[in-house]
Design an enzyme around this catalytic site. Structure first.
Site, PDB file in Angstrom:
ATOM      1  N   HIS A 192      -3.708  -8.881   2.202  1.00  0.00           N
ATOM      2  CA  HIS A 192      -5.132  -9.016   2.430  1.00  0.00           C
ATOM      3  C   HIS A 192      -5.334 -10.140   3.442  1.00  0.00           C
ATOM      4  O   HIS A 192      -4.446 -10.951   3.678  1.00  0.00           O
ATOM      5  CB  HIS A 192      -5.866  -9.345   1.134  1.00  0.00           C
ATOM      6  N   TYR A 200      -3.684 -16.926   7.646  1.00  0.00           N
ATOM      7  CA  TYR A 200      -2.294 -17.316   7.450  1.00  0.00           C
ATOM      8  C   TYR A 200      -1.386 -16.375   8.236  1.00  0.00           C
ATOM      9  O   TYR A 200      -1.629 -15.168   8.312  1.00  0.00           O
ATOM     10  CB  TYR A 200      -1.921 -17.222   5.968  1.00  0.00           C
ATOM     11  N   LYS A 213      -3.914  -2.134   7.015  1.00  0.00           N
ATOM     12  CA  LYS A 213      -5.343  -2.432   7.038  1.00  0.00           C
ATOM     13  C   LYS A 213      -5.712  -3.519   8.035  1.00  0.00           C
ATOM     14  O   LYS A 213      -6.754  -3.452   8.680  1.00  0.00           O
ATOM     15  CB  LYS A 213      -5.826  -2.846   5.639  1.00  0.00           C
ATOM     16  N   ARG A 243      -0.587  -1.984  -7.132  1.00  0.00           N
ATOM     17  CA  ARG A 243      -1.125  -3.207  -6.539  1.00  0.00           C
ATOM     18  C   ARG A 243      -2.028  -3.939  -7.535  1.00  0.00           C
ATOM     19  O   ARG A 243      -1.924  -5.151  -7.720  1.00  0.00           O
ATOM     20  CB  ARG A 243      -1.887  -2.877  -5.251  1.00  0.00           C
ATOM     21  N   ARG A 300       0.860  -1.185   0.000  1.00  0.00           N
ATOM     22  CA  ARG A 300       0.000   0.000   0.000  1.00  0.00           C
ATOM     23  C   ARG A 300       0.898   1.238   0.000  1.00  0.00           C
ATOM     24  O   ARG A 300       1.976   1.238   0.610  1.00  0.00           O
ATOM     25  CB  ARG A 300      -0.920  -0.003   1.218  1.00  0.00           C
ATOM     26  N   HIS A 341      -1.530   3.681  -5.747  1.00  0.00           N
ATOM     27  CA  HIS A 341      -2.227   2.453  -5.368  1.00  0.00           C
ATOM     28  C   HIS A 341      -2.373   1.506  -6.554  1.00  0.00           C
ATOM     29  O   HIS A 341      -2.550   0.299  -6.390  1.00  0.00           O
ATOM     30  CB  HIS A 341      -3.608   2.809  -4.813  1.00  0.00           C
TER      31      HIS A 341
END
Length: 401
Positions: free
Chosen positions: A362, A372, A273, A338, A248, A335
């Site tokens: 994410h 994970y 995030k 990404r 990010r 951005h």
């Protein structure tokens, strides 16, 4: 205890004058008005509890009228008949009021922000969320005891944001409020989180799509433009790293040297995030850029310090401004790197989606619903990022792919 006779009148209380000594005007039932030498008037009630004479402070006149003082006396007598000490009950009530005041939504939120949230996210994200709550939640529900806030009350707060046309902000504030309520549950200040009750109550937010180049020929042109960029060396380095690591934008510009291990070729930080620890395996091309950059900014905290102060990171507008100057305005954003990586890695290089999503930081879960951890598939992701960097080199050096 003396028998209640209601001997005083409202006029007698009003006209009572101070004397050379403190005087007491009895109303009966233990209630009397204490008139002090300075003219102050206090309602008191004398009573016995557990064999001891005690005194209940009811309040001052004229704030507490004769009728109100009598009502307080009657309530105290009822408590005595139930085996309750009126003075102790008053102290407990005052303490409960203080507890409620200390457990307002605003105070619990401020505690959560300082003790939890600021350690979960990057500073800019923390400040944005604090401002959202201060601007949109505190004026409406801030002074309310958190345990008393209902779902309709919270919805009314969020609807005020929605009515300004800030749909996405309303959803973000709802999410933040949910985190505060859950913190309140864990610290014993509230029993439940009302935000799940609001599912579907707000207008859906529109997904924001950032401008991005995903066609390999266009990406090749972008990479060559970056190589020829004549701006600040730190900005050029950031532009070169952005497509290689596709983090990010805020995570890149706020990257710290303390989190970079050039020997192990890793960059470890907490994703802005999710707040989860995240590892970016660095391809050899990225390590080379960072070694050169270290000679410029290695003595500072940030890889990309601000122009005006090395104690602050690069401005969030720097990369966008550079892309605009290179002629990519409306076509590519910070951005967008990404989206570019996600699309090409999946469609051209055929990497598994869960490798890509995990590298994008994410929330990715396994078959049992567990997230994970940062080291899962680390070697596979390292190979993926190296292949990606090699692919970008091929694009840069050829006119067609």
């Amino acid at each position: 205890m003396s028998r209640q006779t209601n001997k005083l009148t409202a006029t007698a209380v009003k006209m009572a004058k101070p004397q050379a000594k403190t005087t007491k005007l009895a109303d009966g039932g233990g209630l009397y008005l204490e008139v002090r030498t300075n003219g102050s008037k206090y309602w008191r009630m004398k009573y016995r509890f557990a064999g001891k004479e005690k005194l209940l402070a009811i309040g001052t006149y004229p704030e507490v009228s004769l009728a109100a003082a009598r009502k307080a006396r009657d309530n105290a007598k009822q408590q005595l008949s139930e085996g309750i000490d009126p003075s102790m009950a008053k102290q407990l009530e005052r303490h409960l009021g203080e507890q409620i005041a200390a457990n307002t939504f605003q105070l619990v939120t401020q505690e959560w922000l300082e003790r939890v949230h600021q350690h979960e996210v990057v500073p800019d994200h923390y400040q944005r969320n604090r401002r959202r709550l201060e601007r949109d939640a505190f004026p409406i529900i801030g002074k309310r005891p958190i345990a008393e806030i209902t779902s309709p009350e919270l919805l009314a707060c969020l609807r005020r944001i929605e009515e300004r046309g800030h749909i996405e902000t309303a959803h973000r504030v709802k999410t933040l409020c949910g985190q505060v309520f859950r913190y309140g549950i864990s610290t014993g200040r509230v029993e439940r989180d009302p935000t799940p009750d609001l599912r579907g109550a707000l207008r859906p937010s529109k997904t924001k799509h950032y401008a991005a180049l995903t066609d390999p020929k266009e990406v090749a042109g972008l990479l060559r433009a970056i190589d020829g960029y004549g701006g600040q060396p730190t900005t050029t380095a950031a532009l070169k790293l952005a497509p290689l690591v596709f983090t990010r934008p805020g995570e890149l510009r706020q990257a710290r040297w303390a989190d970079i291990d050039l020997e192990e070729a890793t960059w470890t930080f907490h994703a802005s995030k999710t707040g989860q620890a995240h590892i970016v395996p660095l391809p050899t091309q990225a390590v080379a850029i960072l070694r050169d950059l270290y000679g410029l900014t290695g003595r500072t905290e940030y890889l990309f310090p601000g122009i005006r102060s090395s104690k602050r990171p690069m401005s969030n507008a720097t990369i966008k401004a550079a892309l605009d100057r290179m002629g990519f305005k409306g076509e590519m954003t910070a951005h967008g790197f990404r989206a570019m990586a996600r699309t090409i890695l999946a469609e051209r290089l055929n990497y598994p989606e869960h490798y890509i999503e995990q590298q994008l930081a994410h929330t990715v879960k396994d078959s049992n619903g567990r997230a994970y951890n940062r080291t899962t598939h680390l070697e596979q992701r390292r190979e993926m990022l190296q292949s990606w960097a090699n692919y970008l080199d091929q694009l840069r050096n050829s006119r067609a792919q």
